[in-house]
Scaffold this active site. Structure first.
Site: not given
Ligand code: AMP
Ligand code: ZN
Length: 113
Positions: A85, A96, A98
């Site tokens: 996302n 951060h 991911h």
């Protein structure tokens, strides 16, 4: 980066249930799983999101995908979904980079809410 939840998890300052770790990357189970298997793969270095990937850091992104292939094999997942996302409208809540790896259940397409 200070005040970044996943930087703190990467450093071990906040505990996580690890799937894989090396000097560059960490894979750990999501605290709010959206399927029978749901883990996150993060670079240890702070990259804000997919929108910040460039030639200076794309090697680590490639490595994230190597780790995804390795971990899913080890977990016996033949079918899974990888999601990142990016930005508020897409539902990014931790800034951060991911990659969600979700598997073990049927999924619909297109993804909804
Ligand atoms: P996103 O909303 O796409 O940015 O994804 C962030 C993910 O991080 C969510 O699925 C959360 O459940 C997960 N999360 C938040 N805090 C933790 C934590 N301490 N340990 C593991 N996963 C977390
Ligand atoms: Zn960070």
């Amino acid at each position: 980066m200070e005040d970044c939840l996943f930087c703190k998890i990467a450093k071990g300052d906040i505990p996580s249930k690890k799937v894989y770790e090396d000097e560059d990357l960490l894979a750990f189970y999501d605290i709010d799983p959206q399927g029978p298997v749901h883990f996150l793969v993060i670079p240890k270095q702070h990259i804000g999101s997919c929108a910040e990937i460039d030639e200076s850091n794309s090697a680590i992104v490639a490595k994230c995908f190597e780790v995804i292939a390795k971990c899913t094999k080890e977990l016996g997942l033949e079918s899974f979904r990888v999601v990142s996302n990016t930005g508020l409208q897409a539902g990014q809540s931790v800034n951060h980079l991911h990659f969600h790896v979700i598997g073990g259940r049927d999924m619909t397409w297109p993804p909804g809410d």
